[in-house]
Design a protein around this motif. Structure first.
Motif, mmCIF file in Angstrom:
data_model
loop_
_atom_site.group_PDB
_atom_site.id
_atom_site.type_symbol
_atom_site.label_atom_id
_atom_site.label_comp_id
_atom_site.label_asym_id
_atom_site.label_seq_id
_atom_site.Cartn_x
_atom_site.Cartn_y
_atom_site.Cartn_z
ATOM 1 N N ALA A 48 0.820 -1.224 0.000
ATOM 2 C CA ALA A 48 0.000 0.000 0.000
ATOM 3 C C ALA A 48 0.851 1.270 0.000
ATOM 4 N N PHE A 81 -6.040 -2.018 -3.482
ATOM 5 C CA PHE A 81 -6.788 -1.700 -2.268
ATOM 6 C C PHE A 81 -6.289 -2.581 -1.144
ATOM 7 N N MET A 82 -5.981 -1.953 -0.019
ATOM 8 C CA MET A 82 -5.566 -2.725 1.148
ATOM 9 C C MET A 82 -6.579 -2.499 2.258
ATOM 10 N N ALA A 83 -7.235 -3.578 2.685
ATOM 11 C CA ALA A 83 -8.154 -3.487 3.820
ATOM 12 C C ALA A 83 -7.309 -3.590 5.090
ATOM 13 N N PHE A 84 -7.389 -2.568 5.935
ATOM 14 C CA PHE A 84 -6.520 -2.492 7.112
ATOM 15 C C PHE A 84 -6.912 -3.505 8.186
ATOM 16 N N PRO A 87 -8.457 -0.576 11.093
ATOM 17 C CA PRO A 87 -8.902 0.657 10.426
ATOM 18 C C PRO A 87 -8.790 1.849 11.385
ATOM 19 N N GLU A 155 -14.611 -1.597 5.728
ATOM 20 C CA GLU A 155 -13.442 -1.746 4.856
ATOM 21 C C GLU A 155 -13.836 -2.424 3.543
ATOM 22 N N GLN A 158 -15.826 -0.122 1.410
ATOM 23 C CA GLN A 158 -14.976 0.839 0.692
ATOM 24 C C GLN A 158 -14.306 0.179 -0.504
#
Lengths: 252, 438
Positions: A48, A81-84, A87, A155, A158
């Motif tokens: 990311a 896209f990186m899903a944390f 978040p 997440e 998004q």
């Protein structure tokens, strides 16, 4: 297609990733498993563009584009896209304002027309339904006071809004109960398609019962030490990481 | 206090002689005496330690030219819509042609010049009764020069239907001028009202603006006050505010400091009746070499009162901000609940923030807390926004806006809140990336 070649990265001069080779074709879901501290989350953050990490060697290409040449926001626009795992809560910025700014920044970069308020809200409604997300949450500050499950669903929501071509899920299953896990997995499965690749990072096999991977990799000490089919995850579940860890212990 | 220089005082004294005698001459003389005794402040004075007034002290100011004419379109950028009743002064001189505010039932709005000339008894025990001029040269100077301003008197039980907007526009001229704005608000028991003042100028002329505002609230009053500061590039703003409130009254004041090389705001709240609530808020945006000074004092004189102070400074470039907040709790003022916070967001390595909380407590059953923080933008939040496609500059803008938003959210008049939001966005480095609506 996401191609990671001989990737080395360190933080404060301590090497964490020690030569990762990983290629995910479009339409494929790969899972990256490994013990705590093996470098799984570091890989997600390096992909990311987190400036806390220094890439010392190697390359990352997304559909032929060199991601290492791009700032984090450009990587997002390029389709990553990186899903944390955790978040970030941002008081004072509403989810809606943030997301509209994000989506229109990305669209502008991709030379697509920006969404007006109506188009944006229609898209929000449609995509929120995919992860059973209450759209009232969008009037709240970014991740502000969200439950663990709401954060992870937000997440994935998004992700659905930004329509990336490469999706990195960093321990999206952590802190989720079984119902939330199913909802999140359903959302991901709905997004699977021929033009999208996934890297699902997880410590446990549990998530992979819902998001069935094509390939499973095992990361130990910053290197991929084993690659196999979905059965590899079951094997790890049964025996744990210890046998693989001792087999691949880094020589001092 | 030390005496810095005699030049401005000689000049000031002669200016006093130019003001004709009237009902408040003795007040002016007393203020003059204080001014002469104190001298112009220097940075050796504790209350002025961070305010560099050397240039001011070395400047000879005169009064404004009364012939200046201003058209409505010059005023427009500072107005809060055409409908909000306003009283306009240009360089301290009242502009009947631009003013629209009128008295209504229970709400008496007058020029102070008229009150001084016709009904000076209305000023007794009110004008200069709460704003301390004996310990503040800027206030003493302003009081010494006081000839006009605005008096708002809200009768018991009455409500102001809309906020009143008092605009002090500065234009100046070839010679440095000083302006001495004065607002006196007297709110009777069970009354409500909102007064907004704007100090603005789109000029490079040298101006000293020393506004003094007094808010006097009876019992069960709800009174909100705002001071928007958008001064010209060579206008020194030395402001003072005093509020005094009776039983169960909530009085608030918020200073929004956007433009001007020096913006000093002294604010003093006195809780004189039980169950009162005093709210002091401030937002300052620093850029260039601006210095913002907030000097607060809350006096808890009686038990069971609450006070809230929240000041936020966003400091860009080489700007600096100093916050000094004293909470005074008198003997016997038990169950005092006082909270003070000062948060600084420093955007560059040259920005400088100073926080000085001071507690002076003579009661034992009280809750007084203060907190000061100084920091940069949260790197994790920044990365999160960037990772979702928001360009760096816009992400920074969003976070700065969020920081400031916590003060602006409490600005009740919508027109003022929106104006402040736009001013903030215009002054952020990444304004062009920010959508104006949610």
């Amino acid at each position: 297609m996401l191609e990671i070649k001989n990737l080395h990265a360190s933080i404060d001069d301590t090497p964490i990733l020690r030569g990762i080779d990983l290629t995910i074709d479009n339409g494929q879901v790969h899972s990256l498993m490994g013990p705590n501290g093996s470098g799984k989350s570091t890989l997600a953050k390096v992909l990311a563009g987190d400036e806390a990490y220094e890439v010392t060697e190697g390359s990352i290409l997304l559909d032929g584009v060199d991601l290492l040449e791009l700032d984090p926001h450009e990587r997002s626009a390029a389709g990553l896209f990186m899903a944390f795992q955790y978040p970030v809560e941002i008081p004072g910025v509403t989810m809606k304002y943030f997301l509209r700014t994000a989506i229109n920044s990305v669209r502008k970069y991709r030379e697509q027309p920006e969404l007006d308020a109506y188009e944006f809200l229609s898209l929000v409604k449609e995509r929120a339904a995919m992860v059973e997300l209450d759209t009232d949450l969008l009037d709240r500050p970014v991740n502000g006071g969200f439950s663990g499950g709401e954060k992870k669903r937000a997440e994935i929501f998004q992700m659905a809004m930004l329509e990336p071509t490469a999706c990195i899920l960093d321990e999206t299953d952590s802190g989720l109960d079984i119902d939330a896990l199913r909802i999140v997995a359903d959302g991901v499965n709905k997004m699977r398609g021929d033009n999208r690749s996934f890297l699902v990072i997880t410590h446990y096999q549990r998530l992979l019962s819902y998001i069935v991977p094509d390939v499973v990799h095992v990361l130990v000490d910053g290197r991929i030490v084993r690659t196999g089919g979905k059965d590899l995850a079951l094997e790890l579940e049964e025996h744990g990481y210890a046998p693989i860890e001792s087999e691949h212990a880094v020589d001092a | 206090m030390s005496t810095m220089t005699t030049a401005p005082q000689t000049n000031l004294a002669s200016r006093l002689q130019d003001i004709p005698e009237d009902a408040i001459t003795s007040l002016r003389l007393k203020a003059h005496e204080s001014m002469t005794t104190m001298g112009w402040p220097s940075m050796r004075d504790e209350a002025w330690r961070y305010t560099d007034t050397r240039t001011i002290a070395g400047t000879e100011f005169s009064s404004a030219n009364a012939d200046v004419t201003v058209e409505l379109d010059q005023l427009e950028p500072y107005m809060l819509g055409h409908d909000m009743p306003r009283i306009v002064f240009v360089d301290g001189i009242h502009q009947p042609g631009l003013s629209t505010a009128k008295s209504s039932k229970g709400v008496q709005i007058d020029r102070l010049a008229d009150v001084i000339a016709n009904t000076p008894d209305r000023l007794k025990g009110r004008l200069a009764a709460h704003a301390e001029w004996s310990d503040d040269p800027a206030n003493a100077f302003s009081t010494m020069m006081l000839t006009d301003g605005v008096m708002v008197e809200i009768a018991a039980g009455a409500s102001m239907e809309t906020p009143l907007h008092v605009i002090y526009l500065s234009s100046g001229g070839d010679q440095p001028i000083s302006v001495h704005p004065r607002i006196l608000v007297v709110a009777g028991d069970k009354s409500t009202g909102t007064v907004i003042e704007t100090h603005a100028g789109n000029t490079d002329n040298t101006i000293l603006n020393a506004p003094v505002t007094e808010l006097i609230a009876g019992d069960d009053v709800n009174l909100d006050h705002y001071r928007m500061v958008r001064e010209g590039s060579n206008t020194w703003h030395l402001g003072d505010l005093a509020m005094n409130q009776g039983d169960s009254s909530e009085v608030s004041s918020c200073v929004l400091a956007f433009d001007g090389p020096l913006i000093r705001s002294r604010m003093r709240a006195t809780l004189a009746g039980e169950h009162g609530n005093a709210i002091l808020h401030g937002l300052a945006l620093g850029n260039g070499s601006r210095h913002v000074e907030n000097l607060l004092r809350v006096n808890h004189m009686v038990p069971n009162c609450r006070s809230r102070e929240e000041f936020k400074h966003v400091l860009d470039d080489k700007s600096s901000a100093a916050f000094t907040g004293r909470i005074y709790v008198a003997e016997g003022a038990q169950k005092t609940d006082a909270v003070q916070t000062n948060r600084n967001l420093v955007l560059t390595k040259y920005g400088k923030a100073i926080a000085r909380p001071q507690l002076e407590i003579y009661a034992d059953d009280v809750k007084c807390t203060h907190g000061a923080t100084t920091g940069e933008l949260d790197p994790e939040a920044l990365f999160y926004l960037q990772a979702r496609g928001v360009p760096t500059s816009a992400a920074r803008g969003m976070l700065i806006q969020a920081f400031a938003g916590e003060i602006l959210d409490d600005v009740r008049p919508q027109a003022l809140r929106e104006q402040a939001m736009i001013l903030l966005r215009d002054r952020l480095p990444a304004a062009e990336h920010l959508a104006l609506t949610d």
